[in-house]
Scaffold this motif. Structure first.
Motif, mmCIF file in Angstrom:
data_model
loop_
_atom_site.group_PDB
_atom_site.id
_atom_site.type_symbol
_atom_site.label_atom_id
_atom_site.label_comp_id
_atom_site.label_asym_id
_atom_site.label_seq_id
_atom_site.Cartn_x
_atom_site.Cartn_y
_atom_site.Cartn_z
ATOM 1 N N GLY A 178 0.795 -1.216 0.000
ATOM 2 C CA GLY A 178 0.000 0.000 0.000
ATOM 3 C C GLY A 178 0.831 1.272 0.000
ATOM 4 O O GLY A 178 0.310 2.356 0.227
ATOM 5 N N GLU A 179 2.120 1.154 -0.268
ATOM 6 C CA GLU A 179 3.009 2.312 -0.281
ATOM 7 C C GLU A 179 3.309 2.729 -1.721
ATOM 8 O O GLU A 179 3.322 1.904 -2.619
ATOM 9 N N VAL A 180 3.557 4.017 -1.904
ATOM 10 C CA VAL A 180 3.999 4.517 -3.203
ATOM 11 C C VAL A 180 5.476 4.868 -3.049
ATOM 12 O O VAL A 180 5.844 5.706 -2.230
ATOM 13 N N TRP A 181 6.314 4.190 -3.827
ATOM 14 C CA TRP A 181 7.763 4.373 -3.732
ATOM 15 C C TRP A 181 8.257 5.100 -4.969
ATOM 16 O O TRP A 181 8.098 4.632 -6.086
ATOM 17 N N ARG A 182 8.858 6.263 -4.753
ATOM 18 C CA ARG A 182 9.439 7.011 -5.872
ATOM 19 C C ARG A 182 10.801 6.423 -6.199
ATOM 20 O O ARG A 182 11.641 6.265 -5.328
ATOM 21 N N TYR A 183 10.996 6.120 -7.466
ATOM 22 C CA TYR A 183 12.266 5.539 -7.899
ATOM 23 C C TYR A 183 13.376 6.575 -7.719
ATOM 24 O O TYR A 183 13.244 7.716 -8.153
ATOM 25 N N PRO A 184 14.494 6.166 -7.117
ATOM 26 C CA PRO A 184 15.623 7.094 -6.990
ATOM 27 C C PRO A 184 16.143 7.497 -8.373
ATOM 28 O O PRO A 184 16.014 6.747 -9.337
ATOM 29 N N LEU A 185 16.695 8.664 -8.462
ATOM 30 C CA LEU A 185 17.286 9.218 -9.690
ATOM 31 C C LEU A 185 16.248 9.610 -10.732
ATOM 32 O O LEU A 185 16.596 10.082 -11.804
ATOM 33 N N SER A 186 14.991 9.393 -10.441
ATOM 34 C CA SER A 186 13.936 9.684 -11.407
ATOM 35 C C SER A 186 13.657 11.181 -11.452
ATOM 36 O O SER A 186 13.551 11.841 -10.417
ATOM 37 N N ILE A 187 13.530 11.709 -12.662
ATOM 38 C CA ILE A 187 13.215 13.125 -12.855
ATOM 39 C C ILE A 187 11.706 13.292 -12.712
ATOM 40 O O ILE A 187 10.935 12.505 -13.251
ATOM 41 N N GLY A 188 11.276 14.320 -12.008
ATOM 42 C CA GLY A 188 9.853 14.537 -11.754
ATOM 43 C C GLY A 188 9.164 15.297 -12.886
ATOM 44 O O GLY A 188 8.834 16.468 -12.744
ATOM 45 N N PHE A 189 8.932 14.617 -14.008
ATOM 46 C CA PHE A 189 8.217 15.253 -15.118
ATOM 47 C C PHE A 189 6.772 15.524 -14.738
ATOM 48 O O PHE A 189 6.210 16.558 -15.073
ATOM 49 N N PHE A 190 6.153 14.577 -14.067
ATOM 50 C CA PHE A 190 4.777 14.705 -13.605
ATOM 51 C C PHE A 190 4.800 14.791 -12.083
ATOM 52 O O PHE A 190 5.543 14.060 -11.431
ATOM 53 N N LYS A 191 3.989 15.649 -11.517
ATOM 54 C CA LYS A 191 3.924 15.826 -10.071
ATOM 55 C C LYS A 191 2.644 15.193 -9.532
ATOM 56 O O LYS A 191 1.637 15.111 -10.243
ATOM 57 N N PHE A 192 2.686 14.784 -8.248
ATOM 58 C CA PHE A 192 1.486 14.258 -7.594
ATOM 59 C C PHE A 192 0.470 15.377 -7.469
ATOM 60 O O PHE A 192 0.819 16.520 -7.197
ATOM 61 N N ARG A 193 -0.800 15.017 -7.641
ATOM 62 C CA ARG A 193 -1.864 16.037 -7.514
ATOM 63 C C ARG A 193 -2.296 16.169 -6.093
ATOM 64 O O ARG A 193 -2.266 15.355 -5.284
#
Length: 162
Positions: A147-162
Motif C-alpha cells: 500500500g506504499e507509493v515508492w518514488r524511484y531514486p534518480l527519477s526526474i519529476g516530469f509529472f507531479k502528484f496532484r
C-alpha cells in the motif's frame, strides 16, 4: 513511559526469560487496547486503500517488463494502464506518475549513455541502467503490495502528484 518503550520493556523481559510468551502476548494486547484511538486511526488509514488499488499499482510497476517480450511494450503498457485507472483512485494515479517519470528518465539516460558508448564510459553506465531498470520495478511492486507509493531514486519529476 510511552507505548513504544513499554513494548520494548516487555520484549526485553520476554527475551531474558522473566515472562513467558503467553504473558508477553497478554501484556502486549493490554497495551494495544489502551492505545485504541491511535490503533483505530491506523486501521482506518489502511482500510482506506482498497486491495484492488494495490493490485493495480503492482500491475503498473511490473508491466514495465512487457518490453522484454514485445519491443516498446514496456514503455506503452504501464502508461496505458495508468491512464485507464487513474481516475479510479489517487493511489493508482501516484503509481502511474512514479512509473511514467521513471520510464521517461530511463529513456533519456539510455540515449545519453548510448552516445557515451562511443567513448567507452557509456558501456558500464548502460549496464547499470539495465540493472536498476530491473530492480526498481520489483521494489516498486513490493511496496505497492504493502500500500506504499515508492518514488524511484534518480527519477526526474516530469509529472507531479496532484
Amino acid at each position: 513511559m510511552g507505548f513504544v518503550e513499554d513494548i520494548e520493556r516487555l520484549n526485553r523481559l520476554r527475551l531474558e526469560g522473566a515472562i513467558s510468551e503467553q504473558e508477553y502476548q497478554d501484556a502486549k494486547a493490554a497495551l494495544l487496547a489502551q492505545s485504541r484511538p491511535a490503533g483505530e486511526k491506523l486501521k482506518q488509514a489502511i482500510d482506506g486503500i482498497a486491495p484492488d488499488d494495490n493490485m493495480w499499482g503492482i500491475f503498473i510497476h511490473l508491466s514495465q517488463f512487457c518490453g522484454y517480450l514485445v519491443p516498446l511494450a514496456g514503455l506503452v503498457v504501464p502508461i496505458v494502464l495508468w491512464q485507464i485507472k487513474k481516475e479510479d483512485s489517487p493511489v493508482i494515479d501516484r503509481h502511474g506518475i512514479v512509473v511514467t517519470n521513471w520510464i521517461l528518465t530511463a529513456f533519456i539516460l539510455g540515449v545519453v549513455f548510448g552516445l557515451l558508448c562511443f567513448v567507452l564510459i557509456g558501456i558500464p553506465l548502460m549496464a547499470a541502467l539495465v540493472v536498476v531498470s530491473i530492480i526498481f520495478p520489483v521494489i516498486g511492486a513490493i511496496k505497492a503490495r504493502k500500500g506504499e507509493v515508492w518514488r524511484y531514486p534518480l527519477s526526474i519529476g516530469f509529472f507531479k502528484f496532484r
